[in-house]
Design a protein around this motif. Structure first.
Motif, PDB file in Angstrom:
ATOM      1  N   ARG A 302       0.764  -1.342   0.101  1.00 35.26           N
ATOM      2  CA  ARG A 302       0.066  -0.124  -0.229  1.00 35.26           C
ATOM      3  C   ARG A 302       0.616   1.379   0.187  1.00 35.26           C
ATOM      4  O   ARG A 302       0.707   2.249  -0.780  1.00 35.26           O
ATOM      5  CB  ARG A 302      -1.112   0.063   1.365  1.00 35.26           C
ATOM      6  N   ASP A 303       1.810   1.189   0.744  1.00 34.31           N
ATOM      7  CA  ASP A 303       2.659   2.378   0.905  1.00 34.31           C
ATOM      8  C   ASP A 303       3.492   2.600  -0.240  1.00 34.31           C
ATOM      9  O   ASP A 303       3.621   3.683  -0.761  1.00 34.31           O
ATOM     10  CB  ASP A 303       3.601   2.319   2.311  1.00 34.31           C
ATOM     11  N   LEU A 304       3.968   1.425  -0.997  1.00 34.69           N
ATOM     12  CA  LEU A 304       4.807   1.772  -1.776  1.00 34.69           C
ATOM     13  C   LEU A 304       4.183   2.192  -3.171  1.00 34.69           C
ATOM     14  O   LEU A 304       4.624   3.295  -4.006  1.00 34.69           O
ATOM     15  CB  LEU A 304       5.473   0.325  -2.538  1.00 34.69           C
ATOM     16  N   LEU A 305       2.975   1.763  -3.400  1.00 30.08           N
ATOM     17  CA  LEU A 305       1.751   2.404  -4.477  1.00 30.08           C
ATOM     18  C   LEU A 305       1.398   3.811  -4.148  1.00 30.08           C
ATOM     19  O   LEU A 305       1.316   4.686  -4.925  1.00 30.08           O
ATOM     20  CB  LEU A 305       0.896   1.580  -4.649  1.00 30.08           C
ATOM     21  N   ALA A 306       1.115   4.120  -2.752  1.00 27.33           N
ATOM     22  CA  ALA A 306       0.553   5.336  -2.217  1.00 27.33           C
ATOM     23  C   ALA A 306       1.500   6.340  -2.716  1.00 27.33           C
ATOM     24  O   ALA A 306       1.456   7.607  -3.079  1.00 27.33           O
ATOM     25  CB  ALA A 306      -0.048   5.412  -0.990  1.00 27.33           C
ATOM     26  N   ASP A 307       2.816   6.087  -2.292  1.00 28.72           N
ATOM     27  CA  ASP A 307       3.841   7.201  -2.430  1.00 28.72           C
ATOM     28  C   ASP A 307       4.257   7.395  -3.999  1.00 28.72           C
ATOM     29  O   ASP A 307       4.296   8.563  -4.269  1.00 28.72           O
ATOM     30  CB  ASP A 307       5.189   6.372  -1.587  1.00 28.72           C
ATOM     31  N   GLY A 308       4.074   6.356  -4.642  1.00 26.90           N
ATOM     32  CA  GLY A 308       4.373   6.600  -6.179  1.00 26.90           C
ATOM     33  C   GLY A 308       3.141   7.419  -6.668  1.00 26.90           C
ATOM     34  O   GLY A 308       3.534   7.960  -7.445  1.00 26.90           O
ATOM     35  N   LEU A 309       1.705   7.081  -6.499  1.00 31.43           N
ATOM     36  CA  LEU A 309       0.845   7.858  -6.949  1.00 31.43           C
ATOM     37  C   LEU A 309       0.845   9.311  -6.488  1.00 31.43           C
ATOM     38  O   LEU A 309       0.647  10.030  -7.358  1.00 31.43           O
ATOM     39  CB  LEU A 309      -0.559   7.217  -6.432  1.00 31.43           C
ATOM     40  N   THR A 310       1.421   9.319  -5.110  1.00 29.87           N
ATOM     41  CA  THR A 310       1.511  10.821  -4.897  1.00 29.87           C
ATOM     42  C   THR A 310       2.627  11.615  -5.589  1.00 29.87           C
ATOM     43  O   THR A 310       2.259  12.668  -6.162  1.00 29.87           O
ATOM     44  CB  THR A 310       1.959  10.840  -3.192  1.00 29.87           C
ATOM     45  N   ASP A 311       3.571  11.006  -5.793  1.00 25.29           N
ATOM     46  CA  ASP A 311       4.633  11.582  -6.619  1.00 25.29           C
ATOM     47  C   ASP A 311       4.349  11.792  -8.168  1.00 25.29           C
ATOM     48  O   ASP A 311       4.743  12.623  -8.785  1.00 25.29           O
ATOM     49  CB  ASP A 311       5.956  10.658  -6.766  1.00 25.29           C
ATOM     50  N   ALA A 312       3.179  10.838  -8.647  1.00 27.39           N
ATOM     51  CA  ALA A 312       2.792  11.085  -9.854  1.00 27.39           C
ATOM     52  C   ALA A 312       1.852  12.321 -10.204  1.00 27.39           C
ATOM     53  O   ALA A 312       1.681  12.678 -11.041  1.00 27.39           O
ATOM     54  CB  ALA A 312       2.418   9.871 -10.406  1.00 27.39           C
ATOM     55  N   GLY A 313       1.354  12.829  -8.752  1.00 26.48           N
ATOM     56  CA  GLY A 313       0.637  14.035  -9.046  1.00 26.48           C
ATOM     57  C   GLY A 313      -0.730  13.510  -8.679  1.00 26.48           C
ATOM     58  O   GLY A 313      -1.572  14.676  -8.423  1.00 26.48           O
ATOM     59  N   PHE A 314      -1.202  12.414  -8.305  1.00 23.88           N
ATOM     60  CA  PHE A 314      -2.382  12.293  -7.855  1.00 23.88           C
ATOM     61  C   PHE A 314      -2.679  12.885  -6.427  1.00 23.88           C
ATOM     62  O   PHE A 314      -1.974  12.630  -5.475  1.00 23.88           O
ATOM     63  CB  PHE A 314      -2.871  10.631  -7.735  1.00 23.88           C
ATOM     64  N   GLN A 315      -4.014  12.963  -6.041  1.00 21.11           N
ATOM     65  CA  GLN A 315      -4.344  13.081  -4.561  1.00 21.11           C
ATOM     66  C   GLN A 315      -4.658  11.820  -4.180  1.00 21.11           C
ATOM     67  O   GLN A 315      -5.396  10.931  -4.748  1.00 21.11           O
ATOM     68  CB  GLN A 315      -5.529  14.101  -4.250  1.00 21.11           C
ATOM     69  N   LEU A 380       4.681  -3.431  -8.604  1.00 23.04           N
ATOM     70  CA  LEU A 380       4.097  -2.354  -8.229  1.00 23.04           C
ATOM     71  C   LEU A 380       5.238  -1.230  -8.315  1.00 23.04           C
ATOM     72  O   LEU A 380       4.900  -0.055  -8.751  1.00 23.04           O
ATOM     73  CB  LEU A 380       3.788  -2.387  -6.681  1.00 23.04           C
ATOM     74  N   THR A 381       6.569  -1.833  -8.291  1.00 23.36           N
ATOM     75  CA  THR A 381       7.536  -0.863  -8.516  1.00 23.36           C
ATOM     76  C   THR A 381       7.715  -0.360  -9.945  1.00 23.36           C
ATOM     77  O   THR A 381       7.930   0.772 -10.379  1.00 23.36           O
ATOM     78  CB  THR A 381       9.054  -1.419  -8.205  1.00 23.36           C
ATOM     79  N   GLU A 382       7.462  -1.543 -10.856  1.00 24.06           N
ATOM     80  CA  GLU A 382       7.474  -0.944 -12.175  1.00 24.06           C
ATOM     81  C   GLU A 382       6.170  -0.132 -12.671  1.00 24.06           C
ATOM     82  O   GLU A 382       6.431   0.851 -13.354  1.00 24.06           O
ATOM     83  CB  GLU A 382       7.293  -2.504 -13.039  1.00 24.06           C
ATOM     84  N   ALA A 383       5.301  -0.319 -12.130  1.00 22.68           N
ATOM     85  CA  ALA A 383       3.892   0.537 -12.223  1.00 22.68           C
ATOM     86  C   ALA A 383       4.379   1.711 -11.836  1.00 22.68           C
ATOM     87  O   ALA A 383       3.733   2.890 -12.407  1.00 22.68           O
ATOM     88  CB  ALA A 383       2.705  -0.150 -11.584  1.00 22.68           C
ATOM     89  N   VAL A 384       4.830   1.939 -10.441  1.00 20.19           N
ATOM     90  CA  VAL A 384       5.158   3.286  -9.988  1.00 20.19           C
ATOM     91  C   VAL A 384       6.054   4.179 -11.135  1.00 20.19           C
ATOM     92  O   VAL A 384       5.988   5.281 -11.194  1.00 20.19           O
ATOM     93  CB  VAL A 384       5.686   3.262  -8.520  1.00 20.19           C
ATOM     94  N   GLY A 385       7.018   3.413 -11.577  1.00 21.94           N
ATOM     95  CA  GLY A 385       8.006   3.860 -12.533  1.00 21.94           C
ATOM     96  C   GLY A 385       7.277   4.596 -13.759  1.00 21.94           C
ATOM     97  O   GLY A 385       7.738   5.699 -14.317  1.00 21.94           O
TER      98      GLY A 385
END
Length: 393
Positions: A302-315, A380-385
């Motif tokens: 959860r935290d890995l994806l949530a942090d990645g989504l935040t960095d990508a500009g989502f709320q 998830l790491t690949e998706a965040v990238g």
């Protein structure tokens, strides 16, 4: 058009076409995108549970029709589970019914308990089968909308109370809640229970994510005063043990409610998943370390994806439960979740689901998009990238 000039699909289901999950999963296959849309794990659950199913198959347990209410071993394991985790005493012979997943349990409960014209209150956004099942039962769906409040979604108890009329038959509750990840608090559940008792309502409660909670506790609604005789509690093995294809769910409720639900269920699948029922009985008896491990593994994802989504500009609405993250796309300059999700695979090779499909008031859900994090960490790491490209774009 069908016979007598009518379309083949009856009016009750005319509004329900192909599910969004089928559409988005097909899009993922077609584009080679990472599928964070549909909520299924990409690895199997515990090896000892899988082996228990193989053993049951080889030993000839469950290869023929199991008993209508479910095999005794699993019904007993469900009662042990309810006592172990919640201190609830349930009779395995009269208060447990095994179903073809929670989806059938919900369908059978609504078909059994709802008469045509009865109003059914559901928390919006809701899992898509809820709307279809209410329609099949001839009920009238009355949505009560969970609304963003800081970094979570909240139930407005005044709005819930105002939604109850003389025609209300039951409340369909889901906590931990899909898709928002909200876990109703003790006080919120107490208020729901008080309302149900005061207005003499039934409650069907979907608790399939009961073990997938982070930093909070799941409390079954049935444990509140006055709820024992009016609550149908539903859960399943798919989410907790990562064997979603086995479709083993269960209903626990007072004997007269279980009898009613079984009356509908026996004409749906009759029985299902014979050998898997024996395996799930063993799964429910796994030590606390298993349940703790699943929760901690998912919390990290959860935290890995949530942090990645935040960095990508989502709320990001960081969930307290389930394995879904709801996001708001407006900070990205987007407002239409459908268009966003249909373009996302081409833009950055990731598939998500627009939350608007879970709303009657689609405008309320339009800017929200759901991502699943029940995948391998490397995925998830690949998706965040890949999603980082959105912020850059």
């Amino acid at each position: 058009m069908g016979a007598m000039g009518r379309p083949p699909l009856g009016r009750r289901l005319a509004a329900f076409g192909t599910t969004i999950f089928a559409e988005m999963s097909a899009l993922a296959v077609r584009t080679g995108a990472i599928n964070l849309g549909q909520g299924f794990p990409d690895t199997d659950g515990p090896e000892e549970v899988r082996e228990a199913a193989v053993r049951a198959l080889r030993d000839g347990r469950g290869n023929q029709y199991p008993p209508g209410p479910g095999v005794p071993e699993l019904r007993t394991a469900v009662t042990e589970h309810q006592r172990r985790w919640y201190g609830l005493d349930v009779d395995p012979d009269t208060e447990v019914l095994i179903t073809a997943g929670a989806t059938e349990a919900i369908a059978a409960s609504l078909l059994a308990l709802v008469e045509p014209g009865d109003e059914v209150i559901a928390l919006e956004p809701y899992y898509d089968s809820y709307a279809a099942c209410v329609a099949m039962a001839g009920g009238v769906r009355v949505p009560v909308t969970l609304r963003p409040d800081g970094d979570t979604f909240r139930l407005d108890l005044d709005e819930l109370r105002a939604a109850v009329t003389d025609r209300t038959r039951l409340i369909l509750l889901n906590t931990p809640h899909n898709p928002t990840g909200t876990v109703l608090t003790h006080d919120e559940l107490a208020a729901v229970a008080e309302l149900a008792v005061e207005r003499d309502l039934l409650v069907v409660t979907d608790e399939v994510y009961e073990h997938l909670v982070f930093g909070t506790a799941h409390t079954p609604l049935v444990s509140f005063p006055g709820m024992r005789e009016r609550t149908v509690t539903i859960s399943s093995a798919g989410k907790t043990f990562s064997f979603t294809g086995w479709k083993v769910g269960w209903v626990t409720a007072a004997p007269e409610l279980v009898t009613a639900v079984r009356s509908a269920k026996q004409y749906l699948t009759y029985v299902s998943a014979g050998p898997f029922q024996y395996a799930v009985a063993e799964a429910l008896r796994l030590p606390d370390a298993y349940f703790d491990g699943v929760r901690e593994d998912l919390r990290a994802k959860r935290d890995l994806l949530a942090d990645g989504l935040t960095d990508a500009g989502f709320q990001v609405f960081r969930p307290s439960g389930t394995y879904f993250i709801t996001t708001d796309i407006r900070p990205l300059g987007e407002t239409d979740g459908f268009a966003f999700c249909r373009s996302l695979p081409e833009r950055c090779g990731v598939v998500a689901v627009p939350n608007a499909v879970f709303y009657d008031h689609q405008d309320q859900g339009s800017p929200f998009v759901r991502f699943a994090f029940c995948k391998r960490e490397s995925v998830l790491t690949e998706a965040v990238g890949r999603l980082k490209g959105l912020a850059a774009g």
